[in-house]
Design a protein around this motif. Sequence first.
Motif, PDB file in Angstrom:
ATOM      1  N   LEU A   1       1.020  -1.136  -0.196  1.00 53.26           N
ATOM      2  CA  LEU A   1       0.223  -0.061  -0.016  1.00 53.26           C
ATOM      3  C   LEU A   1       0.975   1.721  -0.210  1.00 53.26           C
ATOM      4  N   VAL A   2       2.132   0.951   0.353  1.00 50.99           N
ATOM      5  CA  VAL A   2       3.139   1.640   0.538  1.00 50.99           C
ATOM      6  C   VAL A   2       3.446   2.513  -0.643  1.00 50.99           C
ATOM      7  N   THR A   3       4.368   1.467  -1.566  1.00 47.79           N
ATOM      8  CA  THR A   3       4.950   1.609  -3.044  1.00 47.79           C
ATOM      9  C   THR A   3       3.508   1.221  -4.213  1.00 47.79           C
ATOM     10  N   GLY A   4       2.486   0.708  -3.964  1.00 48.32           N
ATOM     11  CA  GLY A   4       1.699   0.575  -5.191  1.00 48.32           C
ATOM     12  C   GLY A   4       2.128  -0.702  -5.747  1.00 48.32           C
ATOM     13  N   SER A   5       3.026  -1.947  -5.495  1.00 42.75           N
ATOM     14  CA  SER A   5       3.617  -3.134  -5.834  1.00 42.75           C
ATOM     15  C   SER A   5       2.834  -3.913  -5.463  1.00 42.75           C
ATOM     16  N   ARG A   6       1.908  -4.633  -6.848  1.00 40.96           N
ATOM     17  CA  ARG A   6       0.970  -6.057  -6.526  1.00 40.96           C
ATOM     18  C   ARG A   6       1.269  -6.712  -7.057  1.00 40.96           C
ATOM     19  N   ARG A   7       1.263  -7.672  -7.077  1.00 35.69           N
ATOM     20  CA  ARG A   7       1.449  -9.341  -6.982  1.00 35.69           C
ATOM     21  C   ARG A   7       0.642 -10.618  -6.816  1.00 35.69           C
ATOM     22  N   GLY A   8      -0.071 -11.311  -7.763  1.00 35.48           N
ATOM     23  CA  GLY A   8      -1.283 -12.115  -7.483  1.00 35.48           C
ATOM     24  C   GLY A   8      -0.996 -13.364  -8.360  1.00 35.48           C
ATOM     25  N   GLU A   9      -1.659 -13.837  -7.697  1.00 33.93           N
ATOM     26  CA  GLU A   9      -1.415 -15.984  -8.853  1.00 33.93           C
ATOM     27  C   GLU A   9      -2.564 -16.441  -8.039  1.00 33.93           C
ATOM     28  N   TRP A  10      -3.136 -17.127  -9.177  1.00 31.08           N
ATOM     29  CA  TRP A  10      -4.207 -18.739  -8.652  1.00 31.08           C
ATOM     30  C   TRP A  10      -3.305 -19.575  -8.537  1.00 31.08           C
ATOM     31  N   ASP A  11      -3.655 -20.533  -7.746  1.00 30.27           N
ATOM     32  CA  ASP A  11      -3.092 -21.837  -7.331  1.00 30.27           C
ATOM     33  C   ASP A  11      -4.227 -23.378  -7.285  1.00 30.27           C
TER      34      ASP A  11
END
Length: 217
Positions: free
Chosen positions: A126-136
């Motif tokens: 929430l500070v840098t805006g970096s976002r990573r997501g994945e499904w399993d």
Amino acid sequence: MEANAPHFKLILGSSSTARRKILADMGYHFTTMSADIDEKAIRKEKPEDLVMALAEAKAEAIIPRVSIGESEGDAEPTLLITCDQVVVYEGVVREKPSSEAEARQFMKDYANGHAATVSSVLVTNLVTGSRRGEWDKVEVPLLISSQYSISRQIYFHDIPDQVIDKLIEEGIVLYAAGGLIIEHPLILPYVKEVVGSTDSVMGLPKALTERLIKEVL
């Protein structure tokens, strides 16, 4: 252990008891928030796309409610984890049961067909805006079949009607994807075999979550 290092704050964007337990078992200290979204309004053809879209929508709903102004110049970031899960039974996506009758049918089916859980994890800094997501995806072959060669499997006995009645009366299955709660004490006696980790089936795959947290830091 990374989880014990007090160099970031963690928010779990879920009201799921199972996810809270998994994250706590991983050694993390965290707060919880839930997203008030209309999940039925978000539709995708593929279950993998659906769970990712829902995790994104939950993050977007929660982020405006989190105050991070004081953290922007701080070395300690704030991370938000949002998740979603569906069950795919015989090729059909199953979300939370829409009625007691549907929950009953879901549970009666699981000794007679093939199911898979598809879970998503999205971690946002929430500070840098970096976002990573994945499904399993975890295949859950409830009938033995040579079509699937996988490391995590669950085999069920028939779940008696009286057990299904108790589960429906309790109500928790109405809030679980596909009405599937393998860790529930009433269900456990009818789980014939679990091969491998069950954390993804429960809605929060540990290894994936750990990796995504490291990637956004």
